[in-house]
Scaffold this active site. Structure first.
Site, PDB file in Angstrom:
ATOM      1  N   GLY A  20      -7.014   9.772  12.771  1.00  0.00           N
ATOM      2  CA  GLY A  20      -7.408   9.841  14.178  1.00  0.00           C
ATOM      3  C   GLY A  20      -6.654   8.887  15.077  1.00  0.00           C
ATOM      4  O   GLY A  20      -7.182   8.459  16.107  1.00  0.00           O
ATOM      5  N   HIS A 117       2.250  18.547  16.647  1.00  0.00           N
ATOM      6  CA  HIS A 117       2.924  18.798  15.371  1.00  0.00           C
ATOM      7  C   HIS A 117       4.114  17.840  15.251  1.00  0.00           C
ATOM      8  O   HIS A 117       4.892  17.697  16.195  1.00  0.00           O
ATOM      9  CB  HIS A 117       3.407  20.250  15.319  1.00  0.00           C
ATOM     10  CG  HIS A 117       4.066  20.577  14.020  1.00  0.00           C
ATOM     11  ND1 HIS A 117       3.351  20.754  12.853  1.00  0.00           N
ATOM     12  CD2 HIS A 117       5.376  20.735  13.688  1.00  0.00           C
ATOM     13  CE1 HIS A 117       4.196  21.007  11.865  1.00  0.00           C
ATOM     14  NE2 HIS A 117       5.430  20.999  12.335  1.00  0.00           N
ATOM     15  N   THR A 149      -1.766  29.434  18.865  1.00  0.00           N
ATOM     16  CA  THR A 149      -1.936  30.889  18.757  1.00  0.00           C
ATOM     17  C   THR A 149      -2.245  31.185  17.288  1.00  0.00           C
ATOM     18  O   THR A 149      -2.381  30.265  16.476  1.00  0.00           O
ATOM     19  CB  THR A 149      -0.646  31.620  19.171  1.00  0.00           C
ATOM     20  OG1 THR A 149       0.394  31.219  18.269  1.00  0.00           O
ATOM     21  CG2 THR A 149      -0.255  31.310  20.601  1.00  0.00           C
TER      22      THR A 149
END
Ligand code: GRF
Length: 200
Positions: A20, A117, A149
């Site tokens: 996190g 990413h 997506t």
């Protein structure tokens, strides 16, 4: 001089699986006034995630939705969707959430789910991005914030940050330098969304 933001904060649900540190950067930027958002919940598929502790320290409600506690993958994702929907977020933020969301989930929050990413997409979708970049002899590497997506790491890119690969880099040293950039660009991407967000 610190810039003060005037418009209404947007609400975020952040999904995590681990450390996190991206969540922490978002919480820090909200606290220092550079990100006009409110984290209304942090949900983890891993009950042991350090990110849950970070959220609790900031007074953010947390939930663990554990795959092992659900009979099937479908049950797990139905519960996850239910939990996220219960907070009615303006934006769902994937911050080290190590699962691929199913079609039904993505459709429910179409153009309202961001992911970060650790590669310069469209290069190196999937896992082990840093080692793969090194193995390929890349000169540059980095991170991308993109819309989610149904295609893994395939949605439209929102912002990227590059780092130069040094001759003595290992996957770990590269990961650390990329992570520093991740912490900057995720809040920028969310802030750009917040700026254009029309509240009803
Ligand atoms: C980051 O490198 C992110 O790009 C990837 O998973 C890692 C999560 O790190 N998706 P953290 O949990 O935010 O520290």
């Amino acid at each position: 001089m610190k810039q003060t933001l005037s418009h209404q904060p947007i609400s975020l649900v952040v999904l995590i699986s681990g450390d996190g540190s991206n969540l922490q950067a978002i919480l820090d930027n909200i606290a220092n006034g550079t990100l006009s958002a409110k984290v209304v919940a942090v949900i983890s598929d891993n009950p042991e995630a350090l990110g849950l502790v970070r959220a609790q320290k900031s007074g953010v409600p947390t939930q663990a939705v554990d795959r092992k506690a659900h009979q099937s993958s479908a049950d797990f994702y139905a519960e996850l969707l239910c939990q996220v929907e219960s907070f009615a977020p303006d934006l769902v933020v994937l911050a080290g959430f190590m699962r691929i969301l199913p079609t039904q989930f993505v459709a429910r929050f179409a153009h309202k789910i961001m992911n970060i990413h650790p590669s310069l997409l469209p290069k190196y979708k999937g896992l082990n991005t840093h080692q793969r970049a090194l193995d390929a002899g890349e000169k540059r590497h980095g991170a991308t914030v993109h819309w989610v997506t149904e295609e893994l790491d395939g949605g439209e890119s929102i912002i990227q940050a590059e780092v130069e690969i040094q001759p003595d880099d290992t996957a770990e040293t590269l990961r650390q330098r990329v992570l520093v950039q991740e912490h900057k660009i995720y809040s920028r991407a969310i802030q750009a969304f917040a700026k254009d967000f029309v509240q009803c």
